[in-house]
Design a protein around this motif. Sequence first.
Motif, PDB file in Angstrom:
ATOM      1  N   GLY A 205      -9.709  26.877 -18.245  1.00  0.00           N
ATOM      2  CA  GLY A 205      -9.370  27.814 -19.327  1.00  0.00           C
ATOM      3  C   GLY A 205      -7.898  27.810 -19.705  1.00  0.00           C
ATOM      4  O   GLY A 205      -7.522  28.349 -20.740  1.00  0.00           O
ATOM      5  N   HIS A 206      -7.046  27.167 -18.873  1.00  0.00           N
ATOM      6  CA  HIS A 206      -5.612  27.097 -19.203  1.00  0.00           C
ATOM      7  C   HIS A 206      -5.332  26.048 -20.291  1.00  0.00           C
ATOM      8  O   HIS A 206      -4.235  26.006 -20.853  1.00  0.00           O
ATOM      9  CB  HIS A 206      -4.802  26.728 -17.947  1.00  0.00           C
ATOM     10  CG  HIS A 206      -5.159  25.369 -17.415  1.00  0.00           C
ATOM     11  ND1 HIS A 206      -6.305  25.130 -16.708  1.00  0.00           N
ATOM     12  CD2 HIS A 206      -4.532  24.185 -17.529  1.00  0.00           C
ATOM     13  CE1 HIS A 206      -6.368  23.850 -16.388  1.00  0.00           C
ATOM     14  NE2 HIS A 206      -5.306  23.242 -16.884  1.00  0.00           N
ATOM     15  N   GLY A 300     -11.782  14.408 -17.965  1.00  0.00           N
ATOM     16  CA  GLY A 300     -11.276  14.118 -16.626  1.00  0.00           C
ATOM     17  C   GLY A 300     -11.713  15.139 -15.597  1.00  0.00           C
ATOM     18  O   GLY A 300     -12.431  16.100 -15.886  1.00  0.00           O
ATOM     19  N   MET A 301     -11.273  14.914 -14.360  1.00  0.00           N
ATOM     20  CA  MET A 301     -11.637  15.775 -13.246  1.00  0.00           C
ATOM     21  C   MET A 301     -10.485  16.725 -12.953  1.00  0.00           C
ATOM     22  O   MET A 301      -9.328  16.452 -13.287  1.00  0.00           O
ATOM     23  CB  MET A 301     -11.958  14.930 -12.004  1.00  0.00           C
ATOM     24  CG  MET A 301     -13.014  13.850 -12.237  1.00  0.00           C
ATOM     25  SD  MET A 301     -14.531  14.406 -13.069  1.00  0.00           S
ATOM     26  CE  MET A 301     -15.286  15.417 -11.805  1.00  0.00           C
ATOM     27  N   HIS A 302     -10.813  17.850 -12.311  1.00  0.00           N
ATOM     28  CA  HIS A 302      -9.804  18.844 -11.971  1.00  0.00           C
ATOM     29  C   HIS A 302      -8.861  18.277 -10.898  1.00  0.00           C
ATOM     30  O   HIS A 302      -9.331  17.687  -9.918  1.00  0.00           O
ATOM     31  CB  HIS A 302     -10.501  20.104 -11.464  1.00  0.00           C
ATOM     32  CG  HIS A 302      -9.617  21.284 -11.421  1.00  0.00           C
ATOM     33  ND1 HIS A 302      -8.681  21.475 -10.430  1.00  0.00           N
ATOM     34  CD2 HIS A 302      -9.504  22.337 -12.266  1.00  0.00           C
ATOM     35  CE1 HIS A 302      -8.041  22.604 -10.662  1.00  0.00           C
ATOM     36  NE2 HIS A 302      -8.517  23.148 -11.769  1.00  0.00           N
ATOM     37  N   PRO A 303      -7.546  18.435 -11.062  1.00  0.00           N
ATOM     38  CA  PRO A 303      -6.628  17.832 -10.083  1.00  0.00           C
ATOM     39  C   PRO A 303      -6.769  18.399  -8.667  1.00  0.00           C
ATOM     40  O   PRO A 303      -6.575  17.679  -7.689  1.00  0.00           O
ATOM     41  CB  PRO A 303      -5.233  18.127 -10.663  1.00  0.00           C
ATOM     42  CG  PRO A 303      -5.423  19.141 -11.733  1.00  0.00           C
ATOM     43  CD  PRO A 303      -6.855  19.082 -12.177  1.00  0.00           C
ATOM     44  N   LEU A 308     -15.124  18.939  -9.933  1.00  0.00           N
ATOM     45  CA  LEU A 308     -15.279  19.645 -11.215  1.00  0.00           C
ATOM     46  C   LEU A 308     -14.627  18.833 -12.332  1.00  0.00           C
ATOM     47  O   LEU A 308     -13.467  18.424 -12.205  1.00  0.00           O
ATOM     48  CB  LEU A 308     -14.562  21.000 -11.154  1.00  0.00           C
ATOM     49  CG  LEU A 308     -15.242  22.198 -10.497  1.00  0.00           C
ATOM     50  CD1 LEU A 308     -15.675  21.921  -9.068  1.00  0.00           C
ATOM     51  CD2 LEU A 308     -14.311  23.407 -10.536  1.00  0.00           C
ATOM     52  N   GLY A 309     -15.370  18.609 -13.409  1.00  0.00           N
ATOM     53  CA  GLY A 309     -14.814  17.825 -14.514  1.00  0.00           C
ATOM     54  C   GLY A 309     -15.003  18.501 -15.857  1.00  0.00           C
ATOM     55  O   GLY A 309     -15.748  19.485 -15.985  1.00  0.00           O
ATOM     56  N   ILE A 310     -14.336  17.962 -16.856  1.00  0.00           N
ATOM     57  CA  ILE A 310     -14.446  18.509 -18.224  1.00  0.00           C
ATOM     58  C   ILE A 310     -14.643  17.376 -19.222  1.00  0.00           C
ATOM     59  O   ILE A 310     -14.066  16.297 -19.082  1.00  0.00           O
ATOM     60  CB  ILE A 310     -13.194  19.357 -18.592  1.00  0.00           C
ATOM     61  CG1 ILE A 310     -13.355  19.992 -19.981  1.00  0.00           C
ATOM     62  CG2 ILE A 310     -11.904  18.528 -18.542  1.00  0.00           C
ATOM     63  CD1 ILE A 310     -12.338  21.086 -20.284  1.00  0.00           C
ATOM     64  N   ASP A 344      -6.674  12.446 -21.355  1.00  0.00           N
ATOM     65  CA  ASP A 344      -6.755  13.060 -20.023  1.00  0.00           C
ATOM     66  C   ASP A 344      -6.281  14.515 -20.128  1.00  0.00           C
ATOM     67  O   ASP A 344      -5.169  14.771 -20.603  1.00  0.00           O
ATOM     68  CB  ASP A 344      -5.855  12.266 -19.063  1.00  0.00           C
ATOM     69  CG  ASP A 344      -6.024  12.706 -17.618  1.00  0.00           C
ATOM     70  OD1 ASP A 344      -6.419  13.869 -17.390  1.00  0.00           O
ATOM     71  OD2 ASP A 344      -5.738  11.892 -16.728  1.00  0.00           O
ATOM     72  N   HIS A 345      -7.103  15.467 -19.680  1.00  0.00           N
ATOM     73  CA  HIS A 345      -6.719  16.881 -19.826  1.00  0.00           C
ATOM     74  C   HIS A 345      -5.438  17.188 -19.047  1.00  0.00           C
ATOM     75  O   HIS A 345      -4.750  18.169 -19.342  1.00  0.00           O
ATOM     76  CB  HIS A 345      -7.860  17.798 -19.373  1.00  0.00           C
ATOM     77  CG  HIS A 345      -8.054  17.822 -17.893  1.00  0.00           C
ATOM     78  ND1 HIS A 345      -7.368  18.683 -17.080  1.00  0.00           N
ATOM     79  CD2 HIS A 345      -8.826  17.067 -17.076  1.00  0.00           C
ATOM     80  CE1 HIS A 345      -7.727  18.471 -15.814  1.00  0.00           C
ATOM     81  NE2 HIS A 345      -8.610  17.493 -15.788  1.00  0.00           N
ATOM     82  N   CYS A 346      -5.098  16.336 -18.059  1.00  0.00           N
ATOM     83  CA  CYS A 346      -3.886  16.590 -17.255  1.00  0.00           C
ATOM     84  C   CYS A 346      -2.605  16.459 -18.079  1.00  0.00           C
ATOM     85  O   CYS A 346      -1.526  16.830 -17.600  1.00  0.00           O
ATOM     86  CB  CYS A 346      -3.842  15.667 -16.048  1.00  0.00           C
ATOM     87  SG  CYS A 346      -5.087  16.118 -14.836  1.00  0.00           S
TER      88      CYS A 346
END
Length: 352
Positions: A205-206, A300-303, A308-310, A344-346
């Motif tokens: 959500g960030h 991508g996946m949560h760091p 958990l991925g999005i 990449d969401h990162c």
Amino acid sequence: MNKTDFIIVGQGIAGTLLAHFLQKAGRSVLVIDDGYERASSKVAAGIINPVTGRHYVKSWMIDELLPAARSTYRELESELGVPLYREMNVLRALFSHGEENDWLARCADPAYQPYLTANPEPGIYSAVTEPAFRYGGIRESAQVNVPLLVRAYRQKLELEGALIQEVFDYAALEWFEDGVRYKAIEAGKILFCEGAKGAQNPWFGHLPLQGNKGEVLHIQMAGQAPGQILKHRIFIVPLPAGDYWIGSTSDNRFEDDLPTAKGRDYLENHLRNLVTVPFEIREHRAALRPTVKDRRPLLGMHPEYPQLGIFNGLGTKGTSLGPYWAQAMADLLIQGRPIPVQVDHCRFNPDV
Ligand SMILES: Cc1cc2nc3c(=O)[nH]c(=O)nc-3n(C[C@H](O)[C@H](O)[C@H](O)COP(=O)(O)OP(=O)(O)OC[C@H]3O[C@@H](n4cnc5c(N)ncnc54)[C@H](O)[C@@H]3O)c2cc1C
């Protein structure tokens, strides 16, 4: 305990395409979706338009996105037994000498030649709309029946016992080093494909998933259906069932996702000035597009929690972006192939 390789939360076009590529690669999926009627994928026209905007610019990565879109939708047509992909030129109204000059300059550019024509025939539109100053033509464009795709894929998942209709309960998710558990389901990984509702996701959500509200009309109009989409400030899209999709509005500031009198007036007034034959408004709908600050998808996946991925952020162009990036997401999940940095969401995570 029910075991699956992947849980997918959300079955709009993002969750549908991701499920398709994972299943195609022989992996099992379980999809959880709330069946929300105002999901973006149920309201969209599904236009694939390779050249857009006031400056007639090629859409980002369109040379790569188009072949992936075409082959994926064709594949899904034969798998699901429903017509999904209609190649349809866009007839673009031009309103001045300046616009005409810009268009002709684009037509002369070799990078644009596969996509543009200088003198398209307006066809039936010349009988049912006010003439524009001039028209430009866009080839390689298409209309994808996204609501039908989502509905037909849902039926397939239901038959396979791979669909749960409910609002995902974030508090019920547990995760371990090698997987996750959601109620009575164990999975290797969970992927969130929640569209605009993803802004409420506790783990993603960030991200700057801002949302953009769009309103549309469905109308019936006298006469034979044209074989092209018309872009005359708004779009007129002939739909397979014989009615027309008219849209859309675009609003970055909104209170909710409900249709408004203002949105309807805008579309209806534009139609009354443009269309010269009687028409009847059948439906007025609205939805939130899952738009991102930099207009690129979120993959991508949560760091911290790699289970958990999005796959989200398809914005205003889910139909063209979806197939290529769903395949990239599946390649990450199955082969560990890295996600390009621009999606990449990162990129929004300063600590990574
Ligand atoms: C008016 C309008 C016109 C558009 N026209 C076009 C167009 O012509 N061409 C184009 O390419 N794109 C178009 N778009 C954009 C396109 O619709 C989106 O890019 C695309 O549909 C996004 O798909 P999605 O799967 O990410 O999200 P959605 O379609 O919103 O799907 C997400 C699904 O997940 C469900 N969900 C979310 N959270 C949860 C949860 N916690 N638990 C259970 N279920 C959950 C939602 O209810 C929904 O069913 C348009 C959009 C709008 C609004």
